[in-house]
Motif scaffolding. Structure first.
Motif, mmCIF file in Angstrom:
data_model
loop_
_atom_site.group_PDB
_atom_site.id
_atom_site.type_symbol
_atom_site.label_atom_id
_atom_site.label_comp_id
_atom_site.label_asym_id
_atom_site.label_seq_id
_atom_site.Cartn_x
_atom_site.Cartn_y
_atom_site.Cartn_z
ATOM 1 N N LEU A 152 -1.734 4.966 -11.615
ATOM 2 C CA LEU A 152 -2.749 4.062 -11.065
ATOM 3 C C LEU A 152 -3.526 3.355 -12.163
ATOM 4 O O LEU A 152 -4.478 2.634 -11.885
ATOM 5 C CB LEU A 152 -3.712 4.845 -10.164
ATOM 6 N N ASP A 153 -3.125 3.590 -13.409
ATOM 7 C CA ASP A 153 -3.749 2.919 -14.551
ATOM 8 C C ASP A 153 -2.981 1.633 -14.847
ATOM 9 O O ASP A 153 -1.804 1.672 -15.206
ATOM 10 C CB ASP A 153 -3.720 3.850 -15.768
ATOM 11 N N ALA A 159 3.073 1.829 -14.507
ATOM 12 C CA ALA A 159 2.230 1.363 -13.412
ATOM 13 C C ALA A 159 3.046 0.507 -12.448
ATOM 14 O O ALA A 159 4.168 0.081 -12.749
ATOM 15 C CB ALA A 159 1.051 0.568 -13.955
ATOM 16 N N ALA A 160 2.455 0.259 -11.274
ATOM 17 C CA ALA A 160 3.064 -0.616 -10.267
ATOM 18 C C ALA A 160 2.097 -1.766 -10.031
ATOM 19 O O ALA A 160 1.178 -1.656 -9.214
ATOM 20 C CB ALA A 160 3.329 0.144 -8.979
ATOM 21 N N ARG A 165 -2.697 -3.979 -7.175
ATOM 22 C CA ARG A 165 -3.544 -5.085 -6.735
ATOM 23 C C ARG A 165 -3.749 -5.053 -5.223
ATOM 24 O O ARG A 165 -4.815 -5.401 -4.723
ATOM 25 C CB ARG A 165 -2.936 -6.407 -7.185
ATOM 26 N N ALA A 166 -2.748 -4.640 -4.492
ATOM 27 C CA ALA A 166 -2.912 -4.515 -3.041
ATOM 28 C C ALA A 166 -3.918 -3.416 -2.704
ATOM 29 O O ALA A 166 -4.737 -3.555 -1.781
ATOM 30 C CB ALA A 166 -1.560 -4.221 -2.394
ATOM 31 N N ILE A 167 -3.874 -2.313 -3.463
ATOM 32 C CA ILE A 167 -4.817 -1.204 -3.242
ATOM 33 C C ILE A 167 -6.233 -1.634 -3.596
ATOM 34 O O ILE A 167 -7.207 -1.344 -2.882
ATOM 35 C CB ILE A 167 -4.384 0.026 -4.064
ATOM 36 N N GLN A 168 -6.368 -2.344 -4.712
ATOM 37 C CA GLN A 168 -7.688 -2.759 -5.160
ATOM 38 C C GLN A 168 -8.316 -3.780 -4.220
ATOM 39 O O GLN A 168 -9.512 -3.745 -3.948
ATOM 40 C CB GLN A 168 -7.600 -3.342 -6.575
ATOM 41 N N SER A 169 -7.520 -4.715 -3.716
ATOM 42 C CA SER A 169 -8.064 -5.779 -2.860
ATOM 43 C C SER A 169 -8.100 -5.392 -1.388
ATOM 44 O O SER A 169 -8.875 -5.958 -0.616
ATOM 45 C CB SER A 169 -7.227 -7.049 -3.027
ATOM 46 N N GLY A 170 -7.264 -4.431 -0.997
ATOM 47 C CA GLY A 170 -7.182 -4.070 0.405
ATOM 48 C C GLY A 170 -6.437 -5.098 1.233
ATOM 49 O O GLY A 170 -6.511 -5.083 2.471
ATOM 50 N N TYR A 182 1.512 -12.283 -15.731
ATOM 51 C CA TYR A 182 1.276 -11.505 -16.970
ATOM 52 C C TYR A 182 1.208 -10.005 -16.704
ATOM 53 O O TYR A 182 1.443 -9.180 -17.591
ATOM 54 C CB TYR A 182 -0.033 -11.966 -17.625
ATOM 55 N N ALA A 183 0.864 -9.624 -15.473
ATOM 56 C CA ALA A 183 0.705 -8.196 -15.166
ATOM 57 C C ALA A 183 2.014 -7.437 -15.257
ATOM 58 O O ALA A 183 2.026 -6.206 -15.348
ATOM 59 C CB ALA A 183 0.092 -8.022 -13.772
#
Length: 811
Positions: A152-153, A159-160, A165-170, A182-183
């Motif tokens: 999750l880092d 990382a995925a 980003r889906a988890i962070q933004s919901g 770039y990610a």
């Protein structure tokens, strides 16, 4: 809209019309402008026609092929969307039917990966403790990327990016080209190896909380358009619904198991109060079967003990507050009435409307019976079989009220066993308990009618007998109680005669309440114990003053400390050879404002028992040091001041610290302070005392054993103590020189002190003959009336000045 998209939407026939119109309109004019010869123009017109046919044929062929390719792509897209829509239906069905999460995960992965262009799809779950993303289920040709948990880092190579980003933004997150994001810098090579170019991640929710993602990856750049994203979002919503459904299902099953196994009865009714469900415990408590109660109302259980108003109040509170709780009596199927603790709650829907009522009740019958049994057991002293102290006093109050109502007298006696502590020490506590048990049996064997018997303490009993009419009846019953001790007690091979001390009081003459009557019976028992003349003593009013005197004296002593009624007296200590002052002993005095001088022998024990000796002793220490420091100013040979230390003071952990503070505060030299400890204190706790004596000796003070010879000293311990001086008790000095025994003891003490390296001082020296004998024995110091009585500080100063003048003049 882009130009390419616009061109793709133009029909092929329109292309053809535009090209033909342009050729007809402009080709002849162009030919005439370029060629001037009519013959050449005619020839070129023929070639122009063939060229037009070839050009338009090629253009038409290209347009037809392009249209077919577009149709094929549209067909594939339609097929893909149709597959995804079918997947939504399958996953929705799986969400409703799944018993566990894994079949749901499998259904969504199978539905998605079967569509063209999808390389891998996976359902992942968040592990917040380890900060990892675990793959719960994955399918496709590129499942290897989910072989290990993902970090999750975002900075981790494992990382995925899209899932994070889906988890962070919901919200769903789409990357249609990983080369342009770039990610994906750390994972780009890995994904290229698996032919992954586009990713989409959709958050999964469980009761409003993000728990993971549904991730889909394609080999085609730009694969995820808006319509496809909307369809996969529906898939993710179906999975989220399924997860919530499973959680609710697990909770419902858990509740079902709890209700089925609950130790309380449960009833569920509809809004009209009709019973819709009950649990097995309900059937056990009430005796009704499930079939007998379904469709009925709880009114079938009513016992008739509660009024209609009781039930109206219950339902009013239930309507207003949504719950009711209280004790109620119901009826079992066999007609038995029983108490229960009932809680009723209304169950409302999302609109706030009552859908059901839930009633939970417990049968209180067993608990009430158990509480009654516990009260009976705890009321009785297990060792003697009579009531315990608390219950005896409580029942005595009711007993006395009944006796007063019947206008009768009652005996209230307090019985104390003589020398039971000695029996415990000699024979052991177990045999002492056997005696107490037998005493309980003997008291109960008296079979006194209308009687209460209780154990008030370790060796103390209380007895109350009612229905009496005269004082003679009271004493007769009291002597009968004492008579049950006439028989010997047998302990294995030993026989013992144990006599009690019984204090008797007559109700209501000797007290009209429990506290007073027991206090007066106790006072009579204490007098009986001290006199040891008779087994029974009847209370008389003078005993109250005898009992209250120490308490009253304690209260007066507290006031005396605050009012400054205590003062110090100093008795000189002299060199027995020439009468020269060498020190003084500090003695405490008390002038009571109404009673006058009170003997220390009377108030010191009260001070020790009440704890007042601690502040008093501290004041004595500081005041004695201060006064001695004043007297020693300018003296060539300083005087020492002796201060008595009680056992209570000496047991204080901080006593050496207090002595040090007193010396510092007064400026007195430590060698000028002598602390006197009685022989009994020294020998009582020899190890602890020796430690404190060494701590005091380290300060430089002198130490003396007071009243030496009156106790039971151990010479083996005595020689190990850091003692400076032994004080010969005045009881031995008083018999000098005529009493041979006192003479022998005194000579032995002086000799013992000399052999151990101690000094000796004799107290209570009242005659010249006594002083002469002591001097011949080798005792160097003395104090007593022969030299001077104890006197206040002012008089002691005058006496000291007079003695100094006598020494100077040699008179």
């Amino acid at each position: 809209m882009s130009l390419r998209t616009l061109l793709q939407r133009i029909p092929p026939s329109l292309y053809y019309v535009l090209i033909a119109a342009a050729w007809i309109a402009f080709s002849d004019r162009l030919l005439q402008a370029l060629v001037s010869s009519p013959t050449l123009i005619a020839t070129l017109q023929t070639f122009k026609g063939w060229f037009f046919v070839l050009l338009t044929g090629a253009a038409l062929h290209w347009l037809i092929q392009r249209s077919r390719a577009s149709n094929r792509l549209a067909h594939h897209r339609i097929q893909a969307l149709a597959g995804f829509y079918q997947a939504v239906s399958k996953v929705g069905d799986a969400a409703m039917r799944a018993e566990h999460a894994e079949p749901l995960y499998q259904a969504v992965c199978e539905a998605v990966v079967s569509n063209p262009g999808i390389r891998v799809t996976a359902v992942t779950r968040i592990d917040p403790d380890k900060k990892l993303l675990h793959s719960c289920y994955s399918l496709g040709e590129a499942t290897a990327i989910y072989a290990e948990p993902l970090s999750l880092d975002p900075a981790s190579a494992n990382a995925a990016p899209v899932s994070l980003r889906a988890i962070q933004s919901g919200k769903p997150f789409i990357c249609n080209d990983i080369d342009k994001d770039y990610a994906f810098a750390l994972q780009r090579e890995l994904y290229r190896d698996h032919q992954l170019n586009a990713f989409a991640a959709f958050p999964l929710f469980e009761e409003g909380r993000i728990v993971g993602t549904l991730t889909v990856a394609s080999q085609h750049v730009g694969y995820f358009d808006a319509e496809l994203v909307e369809v996969i979002t529906r898939l993710a919503d179906a999975v989220s619904f399924g997860l919530g459904h499973l959680r609710r299902l697990r909770r419902l099953r858990l509740m079902d198991r709890l209700i089925e196994r609950a130790n309380d009865g449960v009833i569920v009714t509809d809004p009209a109060g009709v019973i819709r469900a009950v649990n097995p415990r309900f059937c056990e408590i009430t005796g009704y079967s499930v079939d007998e109660v379904l469709g009925q109302t709880p009114r079938m259980l009513q016992s008739g003990r509660q009024s209609a108003q009781f039930y109206r109040d219950m339902w009013q509170r239930l309507t207003q507050h949504g719950h009711w709780r209280g004790e109620i009596w119901n009826r079992r199927r066999n007609g038995e009435i029983y108490p229960e603790w009932l809680t009723i709650s209304s169950v409302k829907n999302e609109h706030g409307e009552t859908e059901n009522y839930l009633a939970v009740f417990s049968d209180l019958s067993e608990r009430i019976e158990a509480e009654q049994r516990i009260r009976e057991l705890t009321a009785v002293d297990t060792l003697t079989g009579v009531l315990n102290a608390e219950v005896f006093r409580a029942r005595l109050a009711e007993f006395l009220r009944t006796t007063r109502q019947q206008k009768q007298r009652a005996l209230v006696a307090v019985l104390n066993l003589n020398r039971l502590r000695v029996i415990n020490q000699v024979y052991g506590r177990e045999k002492g308990d056997r005696i107490l048990s037998e005493i309980g049996e003997r008291l109960r064997a008296l079979q006194l009618s209308n009687a209460l018997m209780g154990r008030l303490g370790g060796d103390e009993f209380g007895i109350a007998v009612g229905g009496l009419h005269t004082l003679e009846d009271v004493m007769r019953i009291a002597r009968r109680i004492g008579g049950c001790f006439n028989a010997l007690f047998v302990l294995d091979a030993d026989t013992l005669l144990i006599r009690p001390s019984i204090g008797a009081a007559c109700f209501p003459e000797h007290g009209e309440d429990t506290v007073n009557i027991l206090a007066h019976a106790t006072a009579a028992m204490q007098r009986c114990k001290r006199e040891a003349l008779d087994t029974v003593r009847l209370y008389t009013p003078d005993l109250s003053h005898e009992v209250n005197a120490p308490f009253e004296l304690e209260q007066d002593l507290r006031r005396a400390i605050d009012n400054g009624e205590l003062w110090l007296s100093f008795q000189p200590q002299v060199d027995i050879s020439d009468g020269r002052p060498i020190g003084m002993e500090t003695l405490l005095r008390w002038n009571h404002p109404s009673l006058g001088p009170i003997s220390p022998a009377k108030f010191i024990p009260v001070a020790e028992e009440s704890g007042l000796i601690l502040p008093i002793g501290e004041w004595i220490l500081f005041e004695a040091c201060r006064q001695a420091a004043l007297w020693n100013q300018g003296r060539a040979q300083p005087l020492r001041v002796a201060v008595n230390v009680s056992a209570v003071q000496f047991q204080r952990q901080n006593w050496p610290r207090l002595v040090e503070k007193a010396l510092i505060a007064s400026g007195l030299e430590p060698a000028c302070l002598e602390l006197e400890v009685t022989e009994s204190v020294v020998m009582q706790h020899i190890d602890a005392v020796a430690m404190r004596l060494r701590a005091l000796k380290a300060l430089g003070v002198q130490l003396a054993i007071d009243d030496f010879g009156t106790g039971y000293s151990s010479l083996a311990y005595l020689k190990r103590l850091p003692i400076d001086r032994l004080k010969i008790d005045q009881s031995f000095v008083r018999g000098l020189p005529g009493d041979a025994g006192d003479t022998a003891i005194t000579r032995a003490i002086v000799g013992l002190a000399a052999s151990l390296g101690f000094q000796t001082i004799a107290e209570g020296v009242e005659t010249l003959e006594q002083a002469t004998v002591l001097s011949r024995m080798g005792c160097p110091e003395a104090q007593g009336w022969h030299y001077a009585k104890a006197m206040p500080a002012k008089d002691f100063s005058a006496w000291l000045e007079k003695q100094d003048q006598r020494i100077v003049t040699g008179s």
